[in-house]
Design a protein around this motif. Structure first.
Motif, PDB file in Angstrom:
ATOM      1  N   PRO A  22      -2.752 -52.398 -32.839  1.00 10.71           N
ATOM      2  CA  PRO A  22      -2.036 -51.667 -32.404  1.00 10.71           C
ATOM      3  C   PRO A  22      -2.290 -49.574 -32.406  1.00 10.71           C
ATOM      4  O   PRO A  22      -3.275 -49.647 -32.604  1.00 10.71           O
ATOM      5  CB  PRO A  22      -1.266 -51.573 -33.761  1.00 10.71           C
ATOM      6  CG  PRO A  22      -1.129 -52.763 -34.540  1.00 10.71           C
ATOM      7  CD  PRO A  22      -3.168 -53.224 -34.445  1.00 10.71           C
ATOM      8  N   TYR A  23      -1.770 -50.097 -30.734  1.00 10.46           N
ATOM      9  CA  TYR A  23      -2.336 -48.757 -31.041  1.00 10.46           C
ATOM     10  C   TYR A  23      -1.843 -47.295 -31.726  1.00 10.46           C
ATOM     11  O   TYR A  23      -0.111 -47.212 -31.973  1.00 10.46           O
ATOM     12  CB  TYR A  23      -1.781 -47.767 -28.949  1.00 10.46           C
ATOM     13  CG  TYR A  23      -2.333 -46.933 -28.527  1.00 10.46           C
ATOM     14  CD1 TYR A  23      -2.752 -46.367 -28.206  1.00 10.46           C
ATOM     15  CD2 TYR A  23      -1.019 -45.955 -29.030  1.00 10.46           C
ATOM     16  CE1 TYR A  23      -3.001 -44.911 -27.824  1.00 10.46           C
ATOM     17  CE2 TYR A  23      -0.641 -44.366 -28.431  1.00 10.46           C
ATOM     18  CZ  TYR A  23      -2.465 -44.538 -27.899  1.00 10.46           C
ATOM     19  OH  TYR A  23      -2.364 -42.142 -27.598  1.00 10.46           O
ATOM     20  N   GLN A  24      -2.152 -46.494 -31.938  1.00 13.60           N
ATOM     21  CA  GLN A  24      -1.631 -45.705 -33.119  1.00 13.60           C
ATOM     22  C   GLN A  24      -2.294 -43.689 -33.183  1.00 13.60           C
ATOM     23  O   GLN A  24      -3.600 -44.213 -32.615  1.00 13.60           O
ATOM     24  CB  GLN A  24      -1.769 -45.676 -34.675  1.00 13.60           C
ATOM     25  CG  GLN A  24      -1.290 -44.769 -35.360  1.00 13.60           C
ATOM     26  CD  GLN A  24      -1.095 -45.369 -37.176  1.00 13.60           C
ATOM     27  OE1 GLN A  24      -2.080 -46.175 -37.401  1.00 13.60           O
ATOM     28  NE2 GLN A  24      -0.608 -44.319 -37.786  1.00 13.60           N
ATOM     29  N   PHE A  25      -1.635 -42.935 -32.331  1.00 16.13           N
ATOM     30  CA  PHE A  25      -2.073 -41.761 -32.550  1.00 16.13           C
ATOM     31  C   PHE A  25      -1.353 -40.788 -33.264  1.00 16.13           C
ATOM     32  O   PHE A  25      -0.354 -40.939 -33.439  1.00 16.13           O
ATOM     33  CB  PHE A  25      -1.760 -40.884 -30.754  1.00 16.13           C
ATOM     34  CG  PHE A  25      -2.485 -39.344 -30.868  1.00 16.13           C
ATOM     35  CD1 PHE A  25      -3.404 -39.411 -30.748  1.00 16.13           C
ATOM     36  CD2 PHE A  25      -0.798 -38.348 -31.289  1.00 16.13           C
ATOM     37  CE1 PHE A  25      -3.664 -37.938 -30.690  1.00 16.13           C
ATOM     38  CE2 PHE A  25      -1.493 -37.417 -31.050  1.00 16.13           C
ATOM     39  CZ  PHE A  25      -2.849 -36.905 -31.307  1.00 16.13           C
ATOM     40  N   GLY A  26      -2.206 -39.509 -34.210  1.00 19.69           N
ATOM     41  CA  GLY A  26      -1.115 -39.163 -35.033  1.00 19.69           C
ATOM     42  C   GLY A  26      -2.281 -37.684 -35.003  1.00 19.69           C
ATOM     43  O   GLY A  26      -3.464 -38.137 -34.495  1.00 19.69           O
ATOM     44  N   LEU A  27      -1.519 -36.626 -36.045  1.00 25.49           N
ATOM     45  CA  LEU A  27      -2.319 -35.553 -36.344  1.00 25.49           C
ATOM     46  C   LEU A  27      -3.795 -35.576 -37.261  1.00 25.49           C
ATOM     47  O   LEU A  27      -2.942 -35.658 -38.309  1.00 25.49           O
ATOM     48  CB  LEU A  27      -2.052 -34.492 -35.825  1.00 25.49           C
ATOM     49  CG  LEU A  27      -1.001 -33.991 -34.594  1.00 25.49           C
ATOM     50  CD1 LEU A  27      -0.530 -32.538 -34.640  1.00 25.49           C
ATOM     51  CD2 LEU A  27      -1.815 -33.734 -33.962  1.00 25.49           C
ATOM     52  N   GLN A  28      -4.698 -35.451 -37.068  1.00 22.72           N
ATOM     53  CA  GLN A  28      -5.456 -35.805 -38.230  1.00 22.72           C
ATOM     54  C   GLN A  28      -5.457 -34.156 -38.814  1.00 22.72           C
ATOM     55  O   GLN A  28      -5.779 -33.868 -40.882  1.00 22.72           O
ATOM     56  CB  GLN A  28      -7.446 -36.161 -38.280  1.00 22.72           C
ATOM     57  CG  GLN A  28      -8.034 -35.976 -39.502  1.00 22.72           C
ATOM     58  CD  GLN A  28      -7.978 -36.781 -40.311  1.00 22.72           C
ATOM     59  OE1 GLN A  28      -6.947 -37.845 -39.946  1.00 22.72           O
ATOM     60  NE2 GLN A  28      -8.690 -36.694 -41.730  1.00 22.72           N
ATOM     61  N   TRP A  29      -5.735 -33.256 -38.385  1.00 21.80           N
ATOM     62  CA  TRP A  29      -5.158 -31.745 -38.358  1.00 21.80           C
ATOM     63  C   TRP A  29      -4.379 -30.482 -37.688  1.00 21.80           C
ATOM     64  O   TRP A  29      -4.040 -31.765 -36.683  1.00 21.80           O
ATOM     65  CB  TRP A  29      -6.755 -31.254 -38.582  1.00 21.80           C
ATOM     66  CG  TRP A  29      -7.271 -31.594 -39.597  1.00 21.80           C
ATOM     67  CD1 TRP A  29      -7.987 -32.145 -40.784  1.00 21.80           C
ATOM     68  CD2 TRP A  29      -9.111 -31.322 -39.391  1.00 21.80           C
ATOM     69  NE1 TRP A  29      -9.349 -32.854 -40.865  1.00 21.80           N
ATOM     70  CE2 TRP A  29      -9.844 -32.252 -40.185  1.00 21.80           C
ATOM     71  CE3 TRP A  29      -9.567 -30.384 -37.865  1.00 21.80           C
ATOM     72  CZ2 TRP A  29     -11.687 -31.413 -40.237  1.00 21.80           C
ATOM     73  CZ3 TRP A  29     -10.443 -30.370 -38.184  1.00 21.80           C
ATOM     74  CH2 TRP A  29     -12.080 -31.263 -38.866  1.00 21.80           C
ATOM     75  N   THR A  30      -3.320 -30.684 -38.507  1.00 26.27           N
ATOM     76  CA  THR A  30      -2.954 -29.940 -37.392  1.00 26.27           C
ATOM     77  C   THR A  30      -2.453 -28.150 -38.056  1.00 26.27           C
ATOM     78  O   THR A  30      -3.388 -28.074 -39.362  1.00 26.27           O
ATOM     79  CB  THR A  30      -0.833 -29.905 -37.609  1.00 26.27           C
ATOM     80  OG1 THR A  30      -1.080 -29.685 -39.500  1.00 26.27           O
ATOM     81  CG2 THR A  30      -1.278 -31.181 -38.634  1.00 26.27           C
ATOM     82  N   ARG A  41      -5.976 -38.249 -33.726  1.00 26.54           N
ATOM     83  CA  ARG A  41      -6.616 -39.476 -34.260  1.00 26.54           C
ATOM     84  C   ARG A  41      -6.914 -40.621 -33.575  1.00 26.54           C
ATOM     85  O   ARG A  41      -4.931 -40.465 -33.293  1.00 26.54           O
ATOM     86  CB  ARG A  41      -6.658 -39.099 -35.531  1.00 26.54           C
ATOM     87  CG  ARG A  41      -7.707 -40.983 -36.275  1.00 26.54           C
ATOM     88  CD  ARG A  41      -7.991 -40.942 -37.839  1.00 26.54           C
ATOM     89  NE  ARG A  41      -6.151 -41.197 -38.385  1.00 26.54           N
ATOM     90  CZ  ARG A  41      -6.074 -40.855 -39.340  1.00 26.54           C
ATOM     91  NH1 ARG A  41      -7.475 -40.688 -40.570  1.00 26.54           N
ATOM     92  NH2 ARG A  41      -4.911 -41.329 -40.320  1.00 26.54           N
ATOM     93  N   LEU A  42      -6.980 -41.356 -32.546  1.00 26.93           N
ATOM     94  CA  LEU A  42      -6.579 -42.082 -31.929  1.00 26.93           C
ATOM     95  C   LEU A  42      -7.089 -43.574 -32.868  1.00 26.93           C
ATOM     96  O   LEU A  42      -8.103 -43.797 -33.525  1.00 26.93           O
ATOM     97  CB  LEU A  42      -7.556 -42.279 -30.911  1.00 26.93           C
ATOM     98  CG  LEU A  42      -6.615 -41.206 -29.761  1.00 26.93           C
ATOM     99  CD1 LEU A  42      -7.376 -41.483 -28.311  1.00 26.93           C
ATOM    100  CD2 LEU A  42      -4.891 -42.213 -29.629  1.00 26.93           C
ATOM    101  N   THR A  43      -6.477 -44.704 -32.852  1.00 24.66           N
ATOM    102  CA  THR A  43      -6.855 -46.181 -33.746  1.00 24.66           C
ATOM    103  C   THR A  43      -6.228 -47.067 -32.491  1.00 24.66           C
ATOM    104  O   THR A  43      -4.510 -46.706 -31.482  1.00 24.66           O
ATOM    105  CB  THR A  43      -6.030 -46.187 -35.263  1.00 24.66           C
ATOM    106  OG1 THR A  43      -6.727 -45.447 -35.612  1.00 24.66           O
ATOM    107  CG2 THR A  43      -6.562 -47.985 -35.165  1.00 24.66           C
ATOM    108  N   LEU A  44      -7.103 -47.761 -31.330  1.00 26.53           N
ATOM    109  CA  LEU A  44      -5.946 -48.398 -30.486  1.00 26.53           C
ATOM    110  C   LEU A  44      -7.427 -49.564 -30.640  1.00 26.53           C
ATOM    111  O   LEU A  44      -8.946 -49.239 -31.047  1.00 26.53           O
ATOM    112  CB  LEU A  44      -6.640 -47.360 -29.067  1.00 26.53           C
ATOM    113  CG  LEU A  44      -7.805 -47.042 -28.546  1.00 26.53           C
ATOM    114  CD1 LEU A  44      -7.514 -46.944 -26.710  1.00 26.53           C
ATOM    115  CD2 LEU A  44      -8.500 -46.189 -28.988  1.00 26.53           C
TER     116      LEU A  44
END
Length: 206
Positions: A22-30, A41-44
């Motif tokens: 699955p595609y996932q984007f989120g902030l590792q650091w803010t 951070r991307l997972t794809l």
């Protein structure tokens, strides 16, 4: 308009090949947390959204992503419209003038519900590969997730196109693009040992 963006937006929850990452984007650091930056951070999967297939995807001896000739993925391109077709073969292509076309992008408008992955798509018939080669086509792009049927294990179109030296671009978005001649840019990332790569594909109006 000087440009058409023909890339699928990358968004959490977007449809991917059944069983694929699955595609996932989120902030590792803010910035709030660390005081200075936002870092994502991307997972794809390499086949997420608009992407190119390297021959290694379906041929163990095929070129990998970083070995691809980048000149194939930028230059003059033609968009043709093939609505309401179940397959894309010599018969369907012969209705269009392909003289001088090196990069052919096919708009079918078959994938209307972008929120779900399609079960059936117009697929490329293997007899199209030799026909396209005879006209000098070096890259074929389609507005569906694959040049082969979704349930295909043999991937006949992938192999046939590769045997004729034709590169593959899948998942382009052409519903807003009129038929005609453009300049294409759809460069893959230099993924060492990669089987494919997402691309930002754009068309410049000539």
């Amino acid at each position: 308009m000087d440009w058409y963006d023909i890339s699928a937006p990358l968004v959490n929850g977007m449809p991917v090949w059944p069983g694929d990452t699955p595609y996932q984007f989120g902030l590792q650091w803010t910035k709030d947390e660390c005081g200075s930056v936002n870092v994502g951070r991307l997972t794809l999967s390499t086949h997420t959204g608009t992407h190119i297939d390297a021959p290694y995807h379906f041929d163990e001896a095929g070129n990998k992503t970083q070995q691809l000739d980048l000149s194939v993925y930028m230059g003059p391109a033609r968009v043709i419209y093939l609505p309401d077709c179940a397959r894309i073969g010599k018969a369907e292509l012969s209705a269009h003038d392909l003289r001088g076309v090196e990069r052919l992008l096919i708009r079918t408008d078959a994938w209307q519900e972008k929120e779900t992955f399609p079960h059936v798509i117009p697929h490329v018939s293997p007899d199209a590969a030799l026909y396209l080669k005879e006209w000098g086509v070096r890259l074929l792009g389609v507005d569906v997730p694959s040049v082969d049927p979704i349930d295909s294990k043999e991937l006949e179109a992938h192999h046939a196109l590769n045997q004729q030296g034709i590169h593959i671009l899948e998942g382009i978005v052409l519903s807003h693009v009129p038929e005609g001649d453009y300049e294409l840019i759809a460069l893959p990332l230099p993924i060492v040992d990669g089987d494919a790569s997402p691309v930002r594909a754009v068309l410049r109006v000539k």
